[in-house]
Design a protein around this motif. Sequence first.
Motif, mmCIF file in Angstrom:
data_model
loop_
_atom_site.group_PDB
_atom_site.id
_atom_site.type_symbol
_atom_site.label_atom_id
_atom_site.label_comp_id
_atom_site.label_asym_id
_atom_site.label_seq_id
_atom_site.Cartn_x
_atom_site.Cartn_y
_atom_site.Cartn_z
ATOM 1 N N TYR A 1 48.751 30.999 64.692
ATOM 2 C CA TYR A 1 47.973 31.589 63.484
ATOM 3 C C TYR A 1 49.331 32.068 62.094
ATOM 4 O O TYR A 1 49.657 31.588 61.210
ATOM 5 C CB TYR A 1 47.204 32.480 63.213
ATOM 6 C CG TYR A 1 45.938 31.826 63.543
ATOM 7 C CD1 TYR A 1 46.066 30.582 63.465
ATOM 8 C CD2 TYR A 1 45.420 32.689 64.146
ATOM 9 C CE1 TYR A 1 44.408 30.119 63.756
ATOM 10 C CE2 TYR A 1 43.822 32.005 64.358
ATOM 11 C CZ TYR A 1 43.463 30.628 64.058
ATOM 12 O OH TYR A 1 42.356 29.873 64.493
ATOM 13 N N LEU B 1 38.480 34.632 67.116
ATOM 14 C CA LEU B 1 39.375 33.528 66.154
ATOM 15 C C LEU B 1 38.633 33.807 65.534
ATOM 16 O O LEU B 1 40.287 33.781 64.243
ATOM 17 C CB LEU B 1 38.965 32.403 67.279
ATOM 18 C CG LEU B 1 40.016 31.596 66.624
ATOM 19 C CD1 LEU B 1 41.195 31.677 67.017
ATOM 20 C CD2 LEU B 1 39.064 29.711 66.880
ATOM 21 N N ALA C 1 42.302 27.023 71.378
ATOM 22 C CA ALA C 1 41.479 28.061 71.357
ATOM 23 C C ALA C 1 39.607 27.916 70.602
ATOM 24 O O ALA C 1 38.973 28.521 70.849
ATOM 25 C CB ALA C 1 42.015 29.442 70.197
ATOM 26 N N TYR D 1 42.716 34.340 73.434
ATOM 27 C CA TYR D 1 43.704 34.653 71.493
ATOM 28 C C TYR D 1 45.233 34.375 71.672
ATOM 29 O O TYR D 1 45.611 34.747 70.587
ATOM 30 C CB TYR D 1 42.654 35.737 71.952
ATOM 31 C CG TYR D 1 41.547 35.076 72.532
ATOM 32 C CD1 TYR D 1 40.670 34.438 71.253
ATOM 33 C CD2 TYR D 1 40.520 35.469 72.492
ATOM 34 C CE1 TYR D 1 39.796 33.711 71.076
ATOM 35 C CE2 TYR D 1 39.014 35.356 72.797
ATOM 36 C CZ TYR D 1 38.669 34.481 71.957
ATOM 37 O OH TYR D 1 37.220 34.265 72.002
ATOM 38 N N HIS E 1 40.358 22.618 62.019
ATOM 39 C CA HIS E 1 39.959 23.935 62.323
ATOM 40 C C HIS E 1 40.037 25.259 61.728
ATOM 41 O O HIS E 1 38.960 25.785 62.054
ATOM 42 C CB HIS E 1 41.215 23.695 63.412
ATOM 43 C CG HIS E 1 41.823 24.956 64.222
ATOM 44 N ND1 HIS E 1 41.201 25.501 65.524
ATOM 45 C CD2 HIS E 1 41.725 26.069 63.762
ATOM 46 C CE1 HIS E 1 41.033 26.387 65.272
ATOM 47 N NE2 HIS E 1 41.861 27.527 64.442
ATOM 48 N N TRP F 1 47.407 24.770 71.540
ATOM 49 C CA TRP F 1 47.514 25.510 71.601
ATOM 50 C C TRP F 1 45.603 26.395 70.496
ATOM 51 O O TRP F 1 44.253 27.388 70.526
ATOM 52 C CB TRP F 1 47.885 26.882 70.712
ATOM 53 C CG TRP F 1 49.735 26.990 72.035
ATOM 54 C CD1 TRP F 1 49.358 26.754 73.452
ATOM 55 C CD2 TRP F 1 50.485 27.856 71.557
ATOM 56 N NE1 TRP F 1 51.244 26.985 73.583
ATOM 57 C CE2 TRP F 1 50.906 27.861 73.090
ATOM 58 C CE3 TRP F 1 50.697 27.964 71.126
ATOM 59 C CZ2 TRP F 1 52.721 28.426 73.115
ATOM 60 C CZ3 TRP F 1 52.296 29.467 70.715
ATOM 61 C CH2 TRP F 1 52.831 28.961 72.205
ATOM 62 N N ILE F 2 45.285 25.645 69.217
ATOM 63 C CA ILE F 2 45.102 25.996 67.802
ATOM 64 C C ILE F 2 43.453 25.146 68.957
ATOM 65 O O ILE F 2 42.432 25.926 68.580
ATOM 66 C CB ILE F 2 45.047 25.830 67.090
ATOM 67 C CG1 ILE F 2 46.770 26.667 66.554
ATOM 68 C CG2 ILE F 2 43.695 25.345 65.975
ATOM 69 C CD1 ILE F 2 46.697 26.321 64.524
ATOM 70 N N ALA G 1 46.878 31.606 70.454
ATOM 71 C CA ALA G 1 46.299 31.250 69.044
ATOM 72 C C ALA G 1 47.078 32.323 67.349
ATOM 73 O O ALA G 1 47.469 31.759 66.643
ATOM 74 C CB ALA G 1 44.572 31.338 69.149
#
Length: 407
Positions: free
Chosen positions: A255, A297, A191, A248, A283, A187-188, A251
């Motif tokens: 987070y 992001l 993104a 998004y 990242h 996912w990260i 992401a």
Amino acid sequence: MHPRTKTSPFRPVQSSITDRPECLKPNSKVQKASSGGTRKCFGLQRKRKTQPLLKPQLKPLQNLPRGFPLLVLAFDFGIMDEGVDNERQEYTLVVRKSYFGLPTACPSCLPVYIYLKFAQLPFRLDFNSTYPDSDQIPYIESGDYVAYNNENGGVIESLKKNGIVDLDSEFYSVPEWLSTKAMVISWIEDALMYELWVGSDCTPAKKIYYSNLPWPIGKVLFLKQVYSVKQRLGITKDNAEQKEEEIYKRANIAYSALSTRLGEQNFLFENRPTSVDAVFLAHALLTLQALPETSVLRSKLLEHANLLKYAEKLKIEFIEAGSSSSSIPYFQSDPPSSTSRRGPPNWSSKPRSKPKRQKTKEEKTFRRRAKYFLATQVVAVILFLSLVTRSDDEVELDEDEGYGYDD
């Protein structure tokens, strides 16, 4: 005949067996008894000198990187030097060039750099700007050993499989660590890839990969990479908006989960670094320092204060601390703007661009060849057009002559 020995002067005198001492006679009892370590001859008793067997010595190897055994069984025969056993291999990490105040601005290279820093494995950093679209970069080499990015799951996985350095050995059976790793590398990373190649004006990607190339070549390679990224993420003209919202959203979920997992600790798991920390720290640094302030992001990452504190602390401890001993240029960011943001103030400003540096010999040669290539293409087009125009004139002339003959 010899006057004294009454034998030939060229023939040695041979004594008979009966004239020899008892201890020198073959198969004698005295000689058989002397095989036990002592020997009697002429009334004397002598001991044989026996050489002791070589005993293995256990030598500690000092100053080895983590992941190596502390003790190695070495047999010392008086031939090998002790300094050879303690000699460590030298590793060279080849990455793309540095930018945005980072040792390397490549999203694939920076996690490997941070992982080696976490493992405290000494290495030398080298840059390769000749092949910007190569999937073999980064790679690490030492003597005959080479680990490429496109083999065995990447450089970090190769280092773990080959037993060089493994920071994840205690977490392979931890379900939470496995799920967090899958979330970070899917996912990260997706993104960040979307932001670099599709979501923004793509200026950071052009600086990272194609700033040293002539404009036509860099433009072609850039469009090729954009097409490849869209195919990987499954983006088409029909679902572009839907995919953007989905990327998004994932992401933001990642987070939030990482922020909850981190809390007030220094690392994500058991307060010690792992490969997950290396990937996420890379990242975070790229998102905060490479992406523009208008990035969606970047704004989502700025909402989590503990993640910003985590990135700032580890950057100072593992990246900026070793900058004085290396030849990598580091650049300061602009002063913080008046707009208020959560987290450290230096994340709220856009980093300066890299100042001009002197070009290497390889870069000059590559640029010269590119100019020659473009010049030859232009000359070829001009020659082609001139030949086509000339052939058309000849055809028109022949037609005019034909009409005159008919008249």
